[in-house]
Design a protein around this motif. Sequence first.
Motif, mmCIF file in Angstrom:
data_model
loop_
_atom_site.group_PDB
_atom_site.id
_atom_site.type_symbol
_atom_site.label_atom_id
_atom_site.label_comp_id
_atom_site.label_asym_id
_atom_site.label_seq_id
_atom_site.Cartn_x
_atom_site.Cartn_y
_atom_site.Cartn_z
ATOM 1 N N ILE B 17 24.868 87.468 38.101
ATOM 2 C CA ILE B 17 24.868 86.119 38.667
ATOM 3 C C ILE B 17 23.658 85.330 38.164
ATOM 4 O O ILE B 17 22.511 85.734 38.365
ATOM 5 N N PHE B 19 22.151 81.041 37.371
ATOM 6 C CA PHE B 19 22.330 79.648 37.773
ATOM 7 C C PHE B 19 21.780 78.715 36.703
ATOM 8 O O PHE B 19 21.071 79.150 35.803
ATOM 9 N N PHE B 26 26.108 77.621 39.900
ATOM 10 C CA PHE B 26 26.400 78.941 39.351
ATOM 11 C C PHE B 26 26.908 78.770 37.919
ATOM 12 O O PHE B 26 27.759 77.931 37.642
ATOM 13 N N ASP B 119 31.884 85.768 46.707
ATOM 14 C CA ASP B 119 30.937 84.782 46.162
ATOM 15 C C ASP B 119 30.204 84.040 47.288
ATOM 16 O O ASP B 119 28.989 84.096 47.394
ATOM 17 N N HIS B 120 30.965 83.410 48.196
ATOM 18 C CA HIS B 120 30.290 82.666 49.272
ATOM 19 C C HIS B 120 29.898 83.533 50.455
ATOM 20 O O HIS B 120 29.021 83.171 51.221
ATOM 21 N N ASN B 121 30.570 84.668 50.612
ATOM 22 C CA ASN B 121 30.339 85.524 51.784
ATOM 23 C C ASN B 121 30.358 84.695 53.070
ATOM 24 O O ASN B 121 29.508 84.880 53.950
ATOM 25 N N SER B 209 28.553 71.301 56.066
ATOM 26 C CA SER B 209 27.390 71.967 55.468
ATOM 27 C C SER B 209 27.464 71.845 53.955
ATOM 28 O O SER B 209 28.539 71.645 53.388
ATOM 29 N N GLU B 210 26.294 71.945 53.306
ATOM 30 C CA GLU B 210 26.299 71.876 51.840
ATOM 31 C C GLU B 210 25.263 72.839 51.282
ATOM 32 O O GLU B 210 24.185 73.009 51.854
ATOM 33 N N ILE B 211 25.629 73.447 50.156
ATOM 34 C CA ILE B 211 24.671 74.330 49.489
ATOM 35 C C ILE B 211 23.760 73.448 48.651
ATOM 36 O O ILE B 211 24.240 72.647 47.848
ATOM 37 N N ILE B 212 22.437 73.562 48.864
ATOM 38 C CA ILE B 212 21.549 72.720 48.057
ATOM 39 C C ILE B 212 20.982 73.446 46.854
ATOM 40 O O ILE B 212 20.770 72.851 45.825
ATOM 41 N N SER B 213 20.759 74.749 47.001
ATOM 42 C CA SER B 213 20.263 75.479 45.838
ATOM 43 C C SER B 213 20.491 76.973 46.001
ATOM 44 O O SER B 213 20.850 77.437 47.087
ATOM 45 N N TYR B 214 20.268 77.671 44.903
ATOM 46 C CA TYR B 214 20.431 79.131 44.898
ATOM 47 C C TYR B 214 19.117 79.775 44.469
ATOM 48 O O TYR B 214 18.247 79.127 43.880
ATOM 49 N N ASP B 215 19.030 81.041 44.751
ATOM 50 C CA ASP B 215 17.872 81.797 44.300
ATOM 51 C C ASP B 215 18.345 83.222 44.033
ATOM 52 O O ASP B 215 19.360 83.651 44.578
ATOM 53 N N THR B 216 17.612 83.954 43.214
ATOM 54 C CA THR B 216 17.962 85.352 43.007
ATOM 55 C C THR B 216 16.854 86.224 43.575
ATOM 56 O O THR B 216 15.695 85.814 43.574
ATOM 57 N N PRO B 217 17.195 87.400 44.094
ATOM 58 C CA PRO B 217 16.170 88.241 44.718
ATOM 59 C C PRO B 217 15.088 88.627 43.702
ATOM 60 O O PRO B 217 15.371 88.769 42.511
#
Lengths: 324, 245
Positions: B17, B19, B26, B119-121, B209-217
């Motif tokens: 995954i 971004f 994604f 993907d969204h869980n 609701s809206e996804i504003i950003s992603y991050d990876t562990p």
Amino acid sequence: MSILVYTEHSSGVFRKSTFEALSYACAVSSLTGGKVVAAVLGDPGAEAMNMLGKYGAEKVLHASGDSYKNFSSTVYPATVADMAKAESAKVVIIPATFTGKGFAPRVAARLKAAYVDGIVSLPDTANGFKVRKNAFSGKAFADVNVLSDVKVLGVVPNSYKLEEKSVAAEVVTFSQSSSEGKSETVTETVKSTDKVSLPEAELVVSAGRGMKGPENWGMIEELAEQLGAATACSKPVSDAHWRPHSEHVGQTGISISPNLYIAIGISGAIQHLAGVSSSKTIVVINKDAEAPFFKAADYGIVGDAFEVVPRLLESVKKYKAANG
Amino acid sequence: MKILVCISNVPDTTTKITFNSEQTEFNTSGVQFVINPYDEIALTRAIEITEKDGGTVTVLHVGEASADPTIRKALAMGAHDAIRVNAAPRDAWFVANQISNVANGAGYDLILMGRESIDHNGSQMAALVGELMNIPSISICKSLTLEGNKATVDREIEGGKEVAIVETPFIASASEGMAEPRIPNMRGIMSARTKPLNVVEAVAVDTLSEIISYDTPKGRGQVTLVEADNTDKLVELLHTEAKVI
Ligand SMILES: Cc1cc2nc3c(=O)[nH]c(=O)nc-3n(C[C@H](O)[C@H](O)[C@H](O)COP(=O)(O)OP(=O)(O)OC[C@H]3O[C@@H](n4cnc5c(N)ncnc54)[C@H](O)[C@@H]3O)c2cc1C
Ligand SMILES: Nc1ncnc2c1ncn2[C@@H]1O[C@H](COP(=O)(O)O)[C@@H](O)[C@H]1O
């Protein structure tokens, strides 16, 4: 205004994830204000309900009676949504257990609120109401801005630590008003284990195909028992029915975030790592030094599980004898 | 038995995954999309039921035309027809309202979904739609057997399962154990090309609701290796360094 926390109990005991959710609610309250109110459905007993104050519940709304003896996908959310309305709750927190996940979205729908599952952080309220949730089955996080007036949050077990508060909780009886459509009828509850459940477990001992067959799980269970850990497995192991599906962790199984994850004879495929990589400490035992799991581990032993595990068991026993 | 199965189109489980540079989207380039694994379980169970008792299986997807190959795969597995609500999903509330809009009044006896999309869980579609349609929802369902209009279901709970009886119409979200996913055969693949895929327009819904950003562990540091004959050392490290026991 208040923050409503759904509490889950069985046999007169509240789940640990319930106390975590109360701790989480207290932290939200210090950001947004609002009284922390616990929602109790069914009858755990007065003593158990007093425990809710220990983690910060100022008020307990108690809906008692036979209609809550068994879970119902229609009655439970109707009651919790009514409680949220009665308390003018702006935030409703429902621990993301199997049962919690099953009805929290219905509470949200009744309140025309967004439901966000898999939450691993406190909200950021600086500019809106932003929470971090698991996404891509543990391979990533998503930051979500919750736009609805009321917010329903599913907090991941083990992701927020317990904080004791010792508030005296006032218990108030709540009588439900909403009438319901048809529901399912629970006929039987089957316990497969008395051990702590996998998503809530702080320590997990997990094993894979490297164990060769179900007859070799004795040492895995003994190690788990000595550590007070839950047991888990990789997907091929449950697919082959060596272990029950409920133990399967990974991208298409259960996602867990224990303090300690010990992986024995598991190669560390991307789908497996997805579900376990948020564990705080990972130990890998594998006879192949090139196994990909070593790249995602904190501690590792390269060696044959059939020799290493019995030895580790002895070391744990020795440690326990020395440390009580 | 008239069954509706909702399917989600997700990146294959082997996908790494990543971004875009702003971490807002994604990266789909080079990514293989598949039917969400839990939805495959749901679809397989639906097909098994209609093979035994008769009836039809309709698959429903809320999404854009880029998902059509995934819908065709569901038809190849044995679904009879398909509906696609033509819209880019904005949030779970949006998708749930599209699904209930299609299903309301259409006479489905059973609606099946996956327990969560990988993907969204989101873990919420079955219960949301159940509430919107005012019918019971059995979430994380490990087994489902039908006898006339009565179903016996196993629901996953902590440390065990709950057995319940529920009358149609109802919704269930499939978990492992409900069925072994099927692989389409050649005949299925051939016939899928001509099965109906009806495209309908979306209804207007508020965004909650809206996804504003992603991050990876964050990655882990270098692994600390302990000799195979020194398990005492490992226990000591777990106690003094990692502080987990
Ligand atoms: C759609 C899809 C979804 C999937 N979802 C998941 C998921 O959710 N969870 C999951 O786990 N997998 C999942 N998988 C499967 C995944 O790709 C791997 O196949 C699986 O994780 C491998 O399991 P394993 O590590 O137990 O077995 P293997 O890959 O066979 O590894 C066994 C390991 O044991 C070691 N070993 C062998 N003998 C010994 C010994 N005596 N002592 C010590 N070590 C030994 C070997 O060196 C090897 O590393 C999924 C796959 C697909 C296609
Ligand atoms: N865009 C979609 N179209 C149709 N069904 C969906 C869609 N997204 C999710 N679902 C269904 O809802 C289930 C749960 O998804 P989620 O709530 O996103 O975890 C999936 O397994 C699908 O069955």
